[in-house]
Design an enzyme around this catalytic site. Structure first.
Site, PDB file in Angstrom:
ATOM      1  N   GLY A  26       1.121   5.935  -0.402  1.00  0.00           N
ATOM      2  CA  GLY A  26       0.308   7.206  -0.422  1.00  0.00           C
ATOM      3  C   GLY A  26       1.080   8.130  -0.249  1.00  0.00           C
ATOM      4  O   GLY A  26       2.398   8.022   0.318  1.00  0.00           O
ATOM      5  N   GLY A  27       0.488   9.209  -0.287  1.00  0.00           N
ATOM      6  CA  GLY A  27       1.052  10.780  -0.167  1.00  0.00           C
ATOM      7  C   GLY A  27       2.239  10.121   1.435  1.00  0.00           C
ATOM      8  O   GLY A  27       3.179  11.354   1.067  1.00  0.00           O
ATOM      9  N   MET A  28       1.984  10.282   2.592  1.00  0.00           N
ATOM     10  CA  MET A  28       2.240   9.780   3.249  1.00  0.00           C
ATOM     11  C   MET A  28       3.435   8.820   3.763  1.00  0.00           C
ATOM     12  O   MET A  28       4.524   8.983   4.452  1.00  0.00           O
ATOM     13  CB  MET A  28       1.342  10.099   4.991  1.00  0.00           C
ATOM     14  N   GLY A  29       3.778   7.841   2.480  1.00  0.00           N
ATOM     15  CA  GLY A  29       4.511   6.877   3.489  1.00  0.00           C
ATOM     16  C   GLY A  29       4.235   5.482   2.079  1.00  0.00           C
ATOM     17  O   GLY A  29       2.809   5.541   1.765  1.00  0.00           O
ATOM     18  N   ASP A  39     -10.134  10.477  11.373  1.00  0.00           N
ATOM     19  CA  ASP A  39     -10.076  10.391   9.319  1.00  0.00           C
ATOM     20  C   ASP A  39     -10.647   9.157   9.272  1.00  0.00           C
ATOM     21  O   ASP A  39      -9.840   8.573   9.102  1.00  0.00           O
ATOM     22  CB  ASP A  39      -8.773  10.174   9.041  1.00  0.00           C
ATOM     23  N   ALA A  98       0.753  -0.914   0.313  1.00  0.00           N
ATOM     24  CA  ALA A  98       0.241  -0.477  -0.706  1.00  0.00           C
ATOM     25  C   ALA A  98       1.025   1.450  -0.281  1.00  0.00           C
ATOM     26  O   ALA A  98       2.402   1.655   0.324  1.00  0.00           O
ATOM     27  CB  ALA A  98      -0.755  -0.276   1.026  1.00  0.00           C
ATOM     28  N   LYS A 127       5.746   0.551   7.841  1.00  0.00           N
ATOM     29  CA  LYS A 127       5.306   1.289   7.368  1.00  0.00           C
ATOM     30  C   LYS A 127       6.171   2.684   7.525  1.00  0.00           C
ATOM     31  O   LYS A 127       6.920   2.782   8.730  1.00  0.00           O
ATOM     32  CB  LYS A 127       4.172   2.456   7.884  1.00  0.00           C
TER      33      LYS A 127
END
Length: 666
Positions: free
Chosen positions: A19-22, A133, A17, A39
């Site tokens: 995304g923008g954060m990691g 979130d 997986a 992560k």
């Protein structure tokens, strides 16, 4: 060349997986030889102090929350300049992926999912964590030990209650706009748990309708404090009804105080809504067969039962499709399944069906009737085996027998659940007395008995009730009761009732007075030790006020039998005196009348406190404080003392021993 392990032990295998954060990797933990979810903070954010702080905040948030419905963190660290987070590895899919496949879910299928999310949020909010979130992509339907379990993921935007006030001019716009509460969209940091409840309401609306409750252009109106029109869910899915519209009007109220007070209340209200709206329904039968004319044959053969709403049929062409049908129809009663089918055969389906629906019964219907197939099917949990070509009278009889078994099994399960629930509210010792009471003429029994009554009251708990969130206050109170009650019951005490923030216990039988005091002294000792370890903010720091009295009690069942409301309890001056003594006791004091104190003098250390006036007219009462148990043991001459072995002083220190998608990015 093998890549260097992260943190000296985690070997990256592949990304699962991002995304923008990691990015999240499937990794091998070399030390424990298990696969985990690793992560890593996105490389372009490593130099950002804010991003690094947010990454560390996620680890702290999850570490605070101890709940099986929250993804578990195994490790956190920094490898060179790279922060990393190690989490449990989950197999399954998130609810966003589920919605993409199914568009929407039936209310009965949503109830167990919502209840699990509510448990996770209840634990998080009690720990001072606001998720910020919540959305389908952060709710993961994991397959664990043959069951489907919801896990709340990604606490990367969570707010933690650090015990300090948030400056009034501090704002931060963080979250996913379509799921953010109006106050969160305004950038407020001083959010209450009801902000998460708004997000949960949006998630629930999407699960039921496949749509969002407000159009995108209404977000600015909500953010600025305006009133946006909620699309009634019944206008999207008419069978949801007006009651569901009213539910969402509260769940998605713009003013936080008008929403549900807790995740548990929201989930309970929705569950009650679904249960109350259930009509008497036909038995639901899933037919799993790849023969193209099977649906037509079944509908013709059972035409009358379908017309009379006795049976309702749904169909699947193979085991894989059948598992999906069971997820869509959790109220399925019986499955008729062929063996030889494409994609997933009947025997494989039998091995998987318990993961999705543990109560459904499967009847195998196949032309492959050799003993090996029959034995394998029965060993994997088949309820019965019928041979093609079908004798439909035999099928009809088998269905009736199976449905009767399912009905009985569900009735027994409900009874078991009700009994388990009742055991939480009724002490086992009460049950035997209640049984004899209700069997007696008119259910009226009464007797005079010798016993000791103890009241254990929380010190100064009323301000907590006024100042804290309801869930937090109840959790704090119950944390103390979790310590007190086992001490009472382990020495033969019967919890008679909880009265506000106090518990009343009754001790009967040999040595009842000594056992009652031992229990109270031990409970006080345990609470003191836990308060010492936890500090001033510990839920155990309140202390307790304890009153005991001993003598003759009136025991019996009281109430209104005609209305079905009876209680088994004890009455008399002993009860009233014990309650009064608890009310005048100071923090961690155990008070008794002088008469009781003098009887205990050989075994317990007591201090005379002088005379106190009982509330209202009456004789002043000389009081004693029980300080602790003496070291030398028990005086055999005192028939009321405990028959247990000598215990250490209450002032002695207490020593206490102290498959493959985990998370998604916001």
């Amino acid at each position: 060349m093998t890549e260097r392990p992260i943190g000296g032990r985690y070997i990256k295998e592949r990304t699962i997986a991002g995304g923008g954060m990691g990015t999240i990797w499937l990794a091998l933990d070399e030390q424990l030889q298990r696969r985990v979810a690793l992560k890593l903070l996105a490389s372009h954010r490593v130099s950002s102090p804010a991003a690094r702080q947010r990454f560390a905040q996620e680890a702290k948030a999850v570490a605070r929350v101890h709940n099986p419905h929250v993804v578990q963190i195994h490790d956190y660290g920094i490898d060179g300049d790279m922060p990393y987070l190690v989490m449990e590895l989950l197999e399954g899919e998130d609810l966003e992926a589920l919605l993409e496949r199914r568009q929407r879910l039936a209310p009965a299928a949503v109830v167990p999912l919502l209840n699990q999310v509510a448990k996770a949020l209840t634990a998080a909010h009690a720990a001072g964590v606001i998720h910020r979130d919540l959305k389908p992509a952060n709710l993961f339907l994991a397959r664990i030990d043959g069951e489907e379990v919801i896990k709340v993921l990604d606490f990367g935007l969570a707010l933690l209650d650090t015990g300090t006030d948030t400056p009034p001019d501090t704002h931060e716009l963080a979250g996913t706009p379509r799921y953010m509460s109006p106050e969160q969209m305004r950038g407020q940091l001083a959010l209450s748990p009801r902000s998460d409840l708004w997000s949960l309401g949006v998630v629930l609306y999407r699960l039921l309708t496949g749509q969002f409750p407000f159009p995108a252009d209404a977000l600015d109106t909500l953010r600025t404090g305006g009133s946006a029109s909620l699309t009634p869910p019944s206008s999207v899915v008419p069978e949801l009804g007006a009651e569901t519209d009213a539910f969402f009007a509260r769940a998605l109220a713009a003013e936080p105080s008008n929403r549900f007070t807790s995740a548990r209340e929201l989930a309970s209200a929705f569950s009650a809504l679904v249960i109350s709206g259930k009509p008497t329904r036909p038995a639901k039968i899933l037919v799993v067969d790849d023969e193209p004319d099977m649906a037509l044959v079944m509908q013709q053969r059972f035409r009358k039962q379908i017309q009379d709403s006795i049976y309702s049929f749904i169909f699947a062409a193979n085991g894989e499709e059948a598992l999906e049908k069971l997820r869509q129809h959790p109220d399925t009663d019986v499955v008729l399944s062929d063996l030889n089918m494409p994609k997933m055969d009947g025997l494989t389906f039998l091995g998987r069906v318990g993961e999705v629906h543990p109560l459904v019964k499967v009847i195998i219907v196949s032309a492959y009737s050799d003993m090996s197939n029959i034995r394998t099917a029965m060993n994997r949990g088949a309820f019965d085996f019928l041979v093609k070509p079908l004798n439909f009278q035999d099928l009809k009889t088998t269905l009736e027998k199976t449905l009767k078994h399912v009905s009985e099994m569900r009735r027994m399960l409900r009874s078991t659940e009700e009994n388990d629930l009742l055991r939480m509210f009724v002490h086992g010792g009460v049950v035997e007395r209640v049984l004899s009471a209700v069997r007696a003429p008119l259910g009226v029994t009464g007797e005079r008995v010798e016993g000791t009554v103890a009241f254990v009251d929380m010190k100064d708990f009323a301000p907590i009730i006024r100042s804290e969130q309801p869930e937090a206050a109840i959790q704090r109170l119950n944390a103390n009761f979790e310590v007190i009650v086992p001490e009472l019951t382990s020495r033969g005490g019967m919890v008679d009732k909880f009265i506000g923030d106090a518990v009343m216990a009754v001790f009967r039988g040999p040595g009842h007075l000594g056992r009652a005091l031992d229990a109270c002294l031990s409970a006080r000792q345990q609470l003191r030790a836990m308060a010492f370890r936890g500090g001033d903010k510990s839920p155990y720091a309140h202390g307790v006020c304890i009153g005991l009295d001993s003598g003759e009690l009136l025991s019996g069942s009281i109430g209104a039998r005609a209305l079905g409301r009876l209680d088994y309890t004890v009455l008399g001056d002993v009860v009233n005196t014990a309650a009064w003594l608890a009310s005048v006791a100071g923090k961690d004091q155990i008070l008794v009348r002088e008469e009781v104190g003098t009887r205990l003098d050989a075994n317990f250390e007591c201090l005379a406190l002088g005379v106190r006036q009982v509330t209202g007219p009456g004789t002043p009462v000389p009081l004693y404080e029980v300080v602790g148990r003496r070291e030398q043991g028990i005086n055999p001459a005192d028939s009321t003392a405990s028959a247990a072995e000598p215990r250490p002083s209450v002032d002695a220190p207490l020593m206490a021993a102290s498959g493959a998608a985990p998370n998604k990015e916001a």
